[in-house]
Design a protein around this motif. Structure first.
Motif, PDB file in Angstrom:
ATOM      1  N   VAL A  19      19.062  -3.543  11.623  1.00  0.00           N
ATOM      2  CA  VAL A  19      18.597  -4.595  10.714  1.00  0.00           C
ATOM      3  C   VAL A  19      19.431  -5.860  10.901  1.00  0.00           C
ATOM      4  N   ALA A  20      20.750  -5.696  10.936  1.00  0.00           N
ATOM      5  CA  ALA A  20      21.641  -6.851  11.072  1.00  0.00           C
ATOM      6  C   ALA A  20      21.449  -7.560  12.410  1.00  0.00           C
ATOM      7  N   THR A  27      18.057  -9.443  12.504  1.00  0.00           N
ATOM      8  CA  THR A  27      18.110 -10.658  11.683  1.00  0.00           C
ATOM      9  C   THR A  27      18.907 -11.749  12.383  1.00  0.00           C
ATOM     10  N   LEU A  52      25.457  -7.007   4.391  1.00  0.00           N
ATOM     11  CA  LEU A  52      24.001  -7.105   4.385  1.00  0.00           C
ATOM     12  C   LEU A  52      23.474  -7.471   2.998  1.00  0.00           C
ATOM     13  N   LEU A  81      21.633 -11.000   3.654  1.00  0.00           N
ATOM     14  CA  LEU A  81      20.188 -10.921   3.883  1.00  0.00           C
ATOM     15  C   LEU A  81      19.385 -11.724   2.856  1.00  0.00           C
ATOM     16  N   LEU A  85      26.393 -11.380  10.545  1.00  0.00           N
ATOM     17  CA  LEU A  85      25.551 -10.185  10.617  1.00  0.00           C
ATOM     18  C   LEU A  85      25.777  -9.435  11.923  1.00  0.00           C
ATOM     19  N   LEU A 109      10.703 -12.391   9.105  1.00  0.00           N
ATOM     20  CA  LEU A 109      12.059 -11.869   8.956  1.00  0.00           C
ATOM     21  C   LEU A 109      12.106 -10.450   8.385  1.00  0.00           C
ATOM     22  N   MET A 129      13.576  -7.214  10.487  1.00  0.00           N
ATOM     23  CA  MET A 129      14.631  -6.337   9.995  1.00  0.00           C
ATOM     24  C   MET A 129      14.233  -4.869  10.144  1.00  0.00           C
TER      25      MET A 129
END
Length: 335
Positions: free
Chosen positions: A73-74, A77, A208, A212, A253, A287, A291
């Motif tokens: 996810v990080a 992103t 996160l 996020l 991130l 986005l 993710m």
């Protein structure tokens, strides 16, 4: 009519991606040298599993699945942000040198700074962020022109050069280290997910949780930046300041992820592209999908890597590179 069709398509795509994530997680739980029979998952979750099932589930598999998904996810992103601020679809934290900057900081921290086991997991992302941020700002400075602003192509090329140089520096640093330290850095360089205990999840999660929502808030700014600096300035966006803020979040991130997942590239490249193909270029929709897709891709890579050559397996970073490198060359040929 068209709007409703778009919503239906987005909803269906969301359901499919979630189903694929759950399926991959179940496969990851039920395969490998230490695994749980899929029929034992529900009893184990309800507290009725054997000691071995509970140990494998709560101490080995579940934390690894969570940390792998969060790192994906990080990284996704971070890649989406970099592609937005540079207007270059080839941008990725692993390709442009941010991961390597974090890696040098992790190497220096691991080799020369004493830290006890209780604080190691929490200090490592901070060290990685320091190295990654210094690298990102240096690359930005080399790629910035007062008249033209940020030059996307130069940003990518400068980042590739820094990535190679910093990777070489890591090898130099470990050349005189002992065997255990060399093995750790080698695992990091290969992209082996090594931080698979609960403390690493607790160390990564705050990054996160804080960043996020801020990234999602800036989604509309990313839409405007992709239209060009003159348009962005005309709409009241402070281009330089916004880019620095977004670059800082992308760096944070990526650094927090690679500090526990190793030097994994191409996840941040592929996930935004796949998300755009599904829901379009609007960052408010793209986005969240990027993710989820990033987490799914890294989870798939780690699951394949663990099972393809048992018992040691292949690092997830190598599996991701086997998929991502040809895709990068394809994009490069198109651009």
């Amino acid at each position: 009519m068209i709007v409703q069709a778009t919503k239906n398509k987005t909803r269906l795509a969301f359901i499919i991606v979630i189903a694929m994530i759950v399926t991959t997680a179940l496969i990851s739980l039920s395969t490998g040298s230490s695994s749980i029979n899929i029929t034992r998952l529900v009893p184990t979750l309800m507290g009725n599993g054997t000691f071995q099932d509970e140990f494998v589930f709560y101490s080995l598999r579940l934390p690894r699945i969570i940390i792998t998904f969060l790192c994906g996810v990080a990284l996704a992103t971070s890649g989406a942000i970099l592609q937005g601020i540079t207007k270059n679809d080839l941008a990725d934290p692993g390709i442009v040198g941010i991961n390597s900057g974090a890696g040098v900081a992790v190497t220096l921290f691991f080799l020369f700074i004493p830290a006890n086991a209780e604080t190691f997991a929490y200090l490592l992302p901070l060290a990685a962020f320091g190295g990654a941020m210094l690298t990102a700002l240096t690359i930005y400075a080399f790629s910035y022109n007062k008249e033209q602003g940020l030059m996307p192509t130069q940003f990518i090329l400068t980042g590739v050069g820094f990535s190679l140089a910093l990777s070489g520096l890591m090898i130099v640093l470990i050349s005189s280290s002992d065997r255990q330290q060399v093995e750790f850095i080698a695992t990091w360089l290969a992209g082996g997910v090594w931080g698979t205990d609960w403390p690493f999840i607790l160390a990564l999660l705050p990054w996160l949780v804080i960043l996020l929502p801020i990234v999602l808030y800036f989604a509309k700014h990313l839409n405007i930046l992709r239209l060009g600096s003159p348009v962005a300035t005309g709409t009241g966006v402070h281009v330089k300041r916004t880019r620095i803020v977004l670059l800082t979040m992308a760096t944070a991130l990526a650094a927090s992820a690679v500090s526990v997942s190793g030097g994994i590239a191409f996840i941040g490249l592929m996930a935004p592209h796949l998300a755009r193909a599904i829901v379009g270029n609007k960052h408010q929709r793209m986005l969240p999908f990027a993710m989820l897709i990033g987490g799914m891709l890294l989870l798939i890579a780690d699951t394949i890597g663990r099972n393809i050559v048992p018992p040691a397996g292949i690092p997830a970073g190598i599996i991701a590179a086997c998929i991502g490198a040809p895709y990068f060359l394809y994009l490069l040929s198109r651009k």
